[in-house]
Design an enzyme around this catalytic site. Structure first.
Site, PDB file in Angstrom:
ATOM      1  CE  LYS A  83      85.228  28.766  92.452  1.00 24.94           C
ATOM      2  NZ  LYS A  83      86.247  29.806  92.448  1.00 24.94           N
ATOM      3  CG  HIS A  90      93.754  16.582  91.063  1.00 26.65           C
ATOM      4  ND1 HIS A  90      92.543  16.713  91.709  1.00 26.65           N
ATOM      5  CD2 HIS A  90      93.470  16.375  89.747  1.00 26.65           C
ATOM      6  CE1 HIS A  90      91.571  16.590  90.814  1.00 26.65           C
ATOM      7  NE2 HIS A  90      92.097  16.392  89.618  1.00 26.65           N
TER       8      HIS A  90
END
Lengths: 280, 175
Positions: free
Chosen positions: B102, B37
């Site tokens: 999650k 990222h």
């Protein structure tokens, strides 16, 4: 004086790294099984079923239980009558970790510097805690620690007046804040007393105590029980999707402390709470 | 409700999914976690293109264990999504639609999801062995030097996830 070749330590560390990432210890397996029987929520039961199935697949297909195979935390209790030969003990532990993580197809999750973040590519170094104990043996406890839950851990410097209730609020509050991030059902290691760093270390050590065991101090055992009950009323549940199983256990360890302080370390571990021990 | 979805996502599919739905995904997803990222955002800041066309794609926050010979991939469960929050709105603005991870998301990510009509799924954390069985193909397509954090193009079949935050901002974690 007993001479002990550090290669024996390296080999033991290697084997333990591999074993514990593919197969949880008995105490954790039975705690998860028991949770699946007692969980009241339907979705919670379903998730716990998936986790049990995951353990079976890990063993059958030779795939690590979780992709976060952790940073290797090693407790070395060294008998004072042991004389290490064949090199440095620290190098030996790291050699064991490097071989275990490479030969065991485990993830390399360690970076050489917290800011430049270049992967060391063999999961070293380990975090090693040494203690000197009587005797001529070496006890090795390995606890590969995943960071989803490590990131949700905390140290609180409470006031003596906060007492047991303050400890409970700190522990329950940390788990509430962790919520779904720490991969519940969690195991909560709590260190009470000592100093800033001592309580954190006790909390880590508490995670290596078998799940299902209680503190041998009655007032601490009662506190463990109360903390677990309050945590399981939070309705975080398995995977954070609701239910009565938010924690499998709360293990507390204590140490004498200063007249002015009440340090509390809360080390949260996910349901893949890996700990394994051997004595050489 | 249980639903089967073929990837890539469409706006119609996303509108039909609601927080709490159990979904089985089949199709291509891209793995990317912290380091990937960071590099993707740096690439954009340099005025360059991302290593894959992110429009309508689903990104899986994953860093797997290495595959043994004969295995497609090693253990392959989700990592904690909140560490990607800083980078996520930019990717949603560029057309990314789905995320699998999650844990909680930031208010900034949730408002960007509403604005860009995105969806956030959770896979069961710590079930990496089980989830790996649903990954049928995997190849590194960028940032190989990042090791486990490289970007992988993966083909998944009936990959089980739960809608945690839908495109209207409903959040299953806030019951």
């Amino acid at each position: 004086m007993r001479e002990l070749d550090v290669r024996q330590i390296a080999d033991a560390v290697r084997d333990m790294c591999i074993k514990i990432n593919y197969e949880l210890s008995e105490d954790m397996q039975s705690a998860l099984k028991k949770a699946a029987e007692t969980e009241k929520g339907e979705l919670g039961r379903q998730i716990l079923g998936i986790l049990e199935q995951n353990l079976e697949i890990a063993a059958d297909d030779s795939i690590p239980i979780c992709q976060d195979t952790g940073m290797a935390v090693v407790f070395l209790e060294v008998g004072q009558d042991v004389h290490f030969t064949g090199g440095s003990i620290e190098d030996a532990v790291n050699d064991g970790v490097a071989r275990g993580y490479t030969e065991g197809y485990l993830r390399k999750s360690v970076v050489r510097d917290p800011l430049d973040r270049v992967n060391t590519k063999d999961n070293t170094p380990a975090v090693i805690h040494y203690s000197i104990v009587p005797g001529d043996q070496v006890r090795i406890t390995l606890a590969p620690k995943g960071f989803g839950s490590e990131n949700m851990s905390k140290v609180f410097m409470l006031k003596p007046a906060d007492g047991a209730e303050g400890v409970l609020e700190a522990v329950v509050g940390a788990v509430r804040e962790a919520g779904p991030n720490a991969c519940p059902p969690v195991v909560v290691g709590v260190g009470i007393g000592g100093t800033f760093e001592k309580c954190a270390l006790l909390a880590k050590k508490a995670l290596t105590r078998p799940v299902g065991s209680s503190s041998d101090k009655p007032h601490i055992a009662a506190l463990e029980k109360e903390a677990l009950a309050r945590i399981n009323e939070l309705d975080i549940g398995p995977a954070g999707l609701g239910g009565t199983t938010t924690a499998l256990a709360v293990n507390m360890e204590t140490y004498p402390t200063h007249i002015a302080g009440l340090p509390v370390g809360v080390n949260i571990c996910c349901h893949v709470n890996r700990h394994i021990q051997t004595t050489i | 409700m249980e639903k089967k979805i073929s990837l890539p996502l469409t706006d119609e599919m996303i509108s039909s999914l609601h927080a709490g739905d159990m979904v089985y995904l089949t199709g291509t997803v891209y793995s990317a976690r912290d380091a990937a990222h960071k590099r993707m955002i740096e690439t954009l800041e340099e005025g360059k293109e991302l290593p894959f066309d992110i429009r309508f794609q689903t990104v899986y926050y994953l860093g797997p264990t290495p595959a043994r010979e004969g295995q497609v991939i090693g253990s392959a469960g989700p990592t904690t999504s909140s560490r990607m929050d800083k980078y996520t709105p930019k990717l949603l603005d560029l057309g990314m639609k789905g995320m699998i991870g999650k844990g909680k998301r930031s208010p900034e990510v949730i408002s960007s999801m509403i604005k860009n009509h995105g969806i956030y799924f959770a896979a069961v954390g710590g079930a990496g062995a089980l989830l790996s069985r649903q990954i049928k193909k995997s190849k590194v397509i960028a940032y190989e030097d990042l090791g486990t954090e490289a970007i992988r193009e993966m083909y998944v079949e009936d990959f089980p996830v739960i809608v945690v935050i839908d495109s209207e901002g409903n959040n299953l974690y806030q019951r």
